[in-house]
Design a protein around this motif. Sequence first.
Motif, mmCIF file in Angstrom:
data_model
loop_
_atom_site.group_PDB
_atom_site.id
_atom_site.type_symbol
_atom_site.label_atom_id
_atom_site.label_comp_id
_atom_site.label_asym_id
_atom_site.label_seq_id
_atom_site.Cartn_x
_atom_site.Cartn_y
_atom_site.Cartn_z
ATOM 1 N N ALA A 197 -10.926 1.637 -28.842
ATOM 2 C CA ALA A 197 -11.696 2.580 -29.675
ATOM 3 C C ALA A 197 -11.783 2.110 -31.126
ATOM 4 N N PHE A 198 -10.906 1.179 -31.505
ATOM 5 C CA PHE A 198 -10.895 0.609 -32.868
ATOM 6 C C PHE A 198 -10.011 -0.630 -32.778
ATOM 7 N N PRO A 199 -10.065 -1.518 -33.750
ATOM 8 C CA PRO A 199 -9.249 -2.735 -33.649
ATOM 9 C C PRO A 199 -7.759 -2.382 -33.534
ATOM 10 N N THR A 200 -7.152 -2.854 -32.469
ATOM 11 C CA THR A 200 -5.754 -2.503 -32.184
ATOM 12 C C THR A 200 -4.824 -2.976 -33.299
ATOM 13 N N ILE A 201 -3.913 -2.069 -33.658
ATOM 14 C CA ILE A 201 -2.857 -2.423 -34.610
ATOM 15 C C ILE A 201 -1.601 -2.631 -33.773
ATOM 16 N N LEU A 202 -1.079 -3.829 -33.767
ATOM 17 C CA LEU A 202 0.177 -4.099 -33.044
ATOM 18 C C LEU A 202 0.917 -5.097 -33.908
ATOM 19 N N LEU B 221 -0.422 -0.549 -43.236
ATOM 20 C CA LEU B 221 -0.964 0.516 -42.393
ATOM 21 C C LEU B 221 -1.952 0.002 -41.353
ATOM 22 N N HIS B 222 -2.801 -0.917 -41.745
ATOM 23 C CA HIS B 222 -3.809 -1.440 -40.805
ATOM 24 C C HIS B 222 -3.662 -2.947 -40.694
ATOM 25 N N ASN B 223 -2.573 -3.395 -40.087
ATOM 26 C CA ASN B 223 -2.321 -4.822 -39.932
ATOM 27 C C ASN B 223 -2.957 -5.272 -38.622
ATOM 28 N N VAL C 103 2.596 0.152 -32.572
ATOM 29 C CA VAL C 103 1.419 -0.032 -31.704
ATOM 30 C C VAL C 103 0.508 1.181 -31.914
ATOM 31 N N ASP C 104 -0.612 0.957 -32.580
ATOM 32 C CA ASP C 104 -1.569 2.026 -32.888
ATOM 33 C C ASP C 104 -2.889 1.618 -32.245
ATOM 34 N N ALA C 105 -3.255 2.313 -31.170
ATOM 35 C CA ALA C 105 -4.432 1.870 -30.411
ATOM 36 C C ALA C 105 -4.973 3.027 -29.590
ATOM 37 N N SER D 249 -9.655 7.900 -27.917
ATOM 38 C CA SER D 249 -8.267 8.352 -28.028
ATOM 39 C C SER D 249 -7.602 7.488 -29.095
ATOM 40 N N ASP D 250 -6.475 7.943 -29.592
ATOM 41 C CA ASP D 250 -5.821 7.253 -30.719
ATOM 42 C C ASP D 250 -4.342 7.633 -30.714
ATOM 43 N N PHE D 251 -3.509 6.747 -30.230
ATOM 44 C CA PHE D 251 -2.065 7.017 -30.177
ATOM 45 C C PHE D 251 -1.302 5.957 -30.957
ATOM 46 N N GLY E 2 -3.507 13.287 -40.545
ATOM 47 C CA GLY E 2 -4.389 13.029 -39.407
ATOM 48 C C GLY E 2 -5.856 13.156 -39.766
ATOM 49 N N HIS E 3 -6.666 12.932 -38.763
ATOM 50 C CA HIS E 3 -8.124 12.942 -38.931
ATOM 51 C C HIS E 3 -8.769 13.599 -37.718
ATOM 52 N N ASN E 4 -10.040 13.925 -37.848
ATOM 53 C CA ASN E 4 -10.791 14.434 -36.691
ATOM 54 C C ASN E 4 -11.029 13.309 -35.698
ATOM 55 N N VAL F 220 -13.443 7.576 -33.438
ATOM 56 C CA VAL F 220 -12.004 7.777 -33.585
ATOM 57 C C VAL F 220 -11.706 8.526 -34.887
ATOM 58 N N HIS F 221 -12.411 8.201 -35.962
ATOM 59 C CA HIS F 221 -12.392 9.036 -37.174
ATOM 60 C C HIS F 221 -13.718 9.786 -37.128
ATOM 61 N N ASP F 222 -13.714 10.924 -36.485
ATOM 62 C CA ASP F 222 -14.990 11.528 -36.112
ATOM 63 C C ASP F 222 -15.855 11.860 -37.327
ATOM 64 N N ASP G 5 -2.187 13.816 -34.996
ATOM 65 C CA ASP G 5 -0.923 14.210 -35.642
ATOM 66 C C ASP G 5 -0.138 12.909 -35.771
ATOM 67 N N GLU G 6 -0.165 12.315 -36.993
ATOM 68 C CA GLU G 6 0.380 10.966 -37.106
ATOM 69 C C GLU G 6 1.199 10.740 -38.376
ATOM 70 N N PRO G 7 2.355 11.411 -38.451
ATOM 71 C CA PRO G 7 3.211 11.126 -39.595
ATOM 72 C C PRO G 7 3.778 9.713 -39.507
ATOM 73 N N LEU H 282 4.093 7.701 -35.585
ATOM 74 C CA LEU H 282 4.094 8.306 -34.239
ATOM 75 C C LEU H 282 2.907 9.258 -34.174
ATOM 76 N N GLU H 283 2.020 9.010 -33.254
ATOM 77 C CA GLU H 283 0.735 9.724 -33.269
ATOM 78 C C GLU H 283 0.353 10.266 -31.894
ATOM 79 N N ASP H 284 -0.033 11.534 -31.879
ATOM 80 C CA ASP H 284 -0.599 12.167 -30.690
ATOM 81 C C ASP H 284 -1.956 12.763 -31.057
HETATM 82 N N1 GLY Z 1 -5.371 4.866 -35.575
HETATM 83 C C1 GLY Z 1 -6.142 4.098 -36.461
HETATM 84 C C2 GLY Z 1 -6.718 4.905 -37.560
HETATM 85 O O1 GLY Z 1 -6.570 6.105 -37.588
HETATM 86 O O2 GLY Z 1 -7.361 4.352 -38.419
#
Ligand code: GLY
Length: 461
Positions: free
Chosen positions: A216-221, A228-230, A245-247, A257-259, A340-342, A347-349, A389-391, A429-431
């Motif tokens: 859904a967006f470039p994977t952060i791993l 934040l966005h490596n 792992v943010d993907a 989806s975005d976890f 968080g975001h919409n 993914v960032h609606d 929800d991503e503190p 940690l994001e849900d």
């Molecule tokens: N999970 C990636 C972002 O919110 O930009």
Amino acid sequence: MFAKEVYVRRRETLLAKMREAGQSGLILFIGNTEAPAQYKDNYYKWRQESCWLYYFGLDEPLMAATLDIDSGAETLYADDVDIDDIIWMGPQPSVRSKADSTGVEHSAPYGAVGNAVALACKSGRAVHFLPPTRYFNTMKLAALLPGAAPSEALIKAVVSMRLIKEDIEIEALDHACDLGIEMHSVARDAIRLGIVEQEIVGKMEGVALAKGWGAAFPTILTQHGETLHNHGHAAIIEPGKLLVVDAGVESNEHYASDFTRTYPTSGKFTTKQREIYQIVYECNELAYSLCKPGITYREVHLATARKMLESLSALGLVHGDLEEMLAAGIAGLFQPHGLGHNMGLDVHDMEDLGENLVGYDPDQTRATQLGLRSLRMARRLCPGHVITDEPGIYFIPALIEKFKKEGLGGNFVNYAKLEGYYDFGGIRLEDDILITPEGARRLGHGRLPISPEDVEAAMAR
Ligand code: GLY
């Protein structure tokens, strides 16, 4: 694509909202076109424009449409294929049948949209359009409507609709989240010392491509989660590190989806890692427990910031009066982003429509403080909102040094102790959460392991 009636109803609602707002004239929608990567026929992965998908569902390039606010007439502009196209890509449905599939009465060649816009302008009618994201559409709009600005009335009407997810969208989001959970499970199970991060990315994105539209967006791993966005994945997995792992997966219906999960590369947290992890975990849980209609997400952000500072204070990393620390923005030193975001078709609606128009109620003003100013969703929560929800807690040496040098942390920050965290990295940690009439529920069936005990147990399997 959903049933035709979904798109017909959405466009009727949009027209009604524009009329209610006292608007008249034409609404112009421009879909995406293919963007060449190296040469014309080798283009970047196709992705339709999200508002176009929302109102028309047609997942093909080079289409435009007008909706007449005054008469209700709708026209789809696109070209039928010729013999060269058929040789290249096979027979295609006619434009007329595509218009029928989304319930649009009139159709015309793509080039005719210019005449429709010119005629409207000549007659002194307003032409409402959304802010373009892609350069092609920016140039197209500049040619059609030189000097014109996007319509705030249209943006507000669209945002009011897309913010509140319909049942069919919630189903689609649950599916995207199920795929995201599967993708993350593959990532977690692939973590091995000595391998290159890219190997894990390849395996997890394989799920996204095998079962959905892709990532859904470039994977952060990364083992440098403090960035934040490596997006680099070239490092070897080292013992004793934290791997962020943010993907997420974009489903074939184009919902995201975005976890985010953070793993100890060795399979067990060190004491120091676990202390910080526990704080982030508790902030994630606290945010979820507070989510319900009526509360603003700004309030939820601030409640988690307070909790974070309280726990960091117990570890001796900060000290002083909690409310004063909060007011001074000390939480931003550790979490320089919003809670968080919409989320939805993007993914960032809808952030392309303007972050403040999307994420802020008319009576809310965006903060200027580090962290809070990056809160992309601050609104009063309503049933149908879908948010992340991503503190996170990050130890960013350059930021800590800046705070120290410029006195930004007042007397609240224990810089001497923080020096011991310069090689710590970060934890997020994001849900993904749906606001319901009763409160909230996490999207997807099941939940990725998140408590430190469950994470270690899952990694031991
Ligand atoms: N999970 C990636 C972002 O919110 O930009």
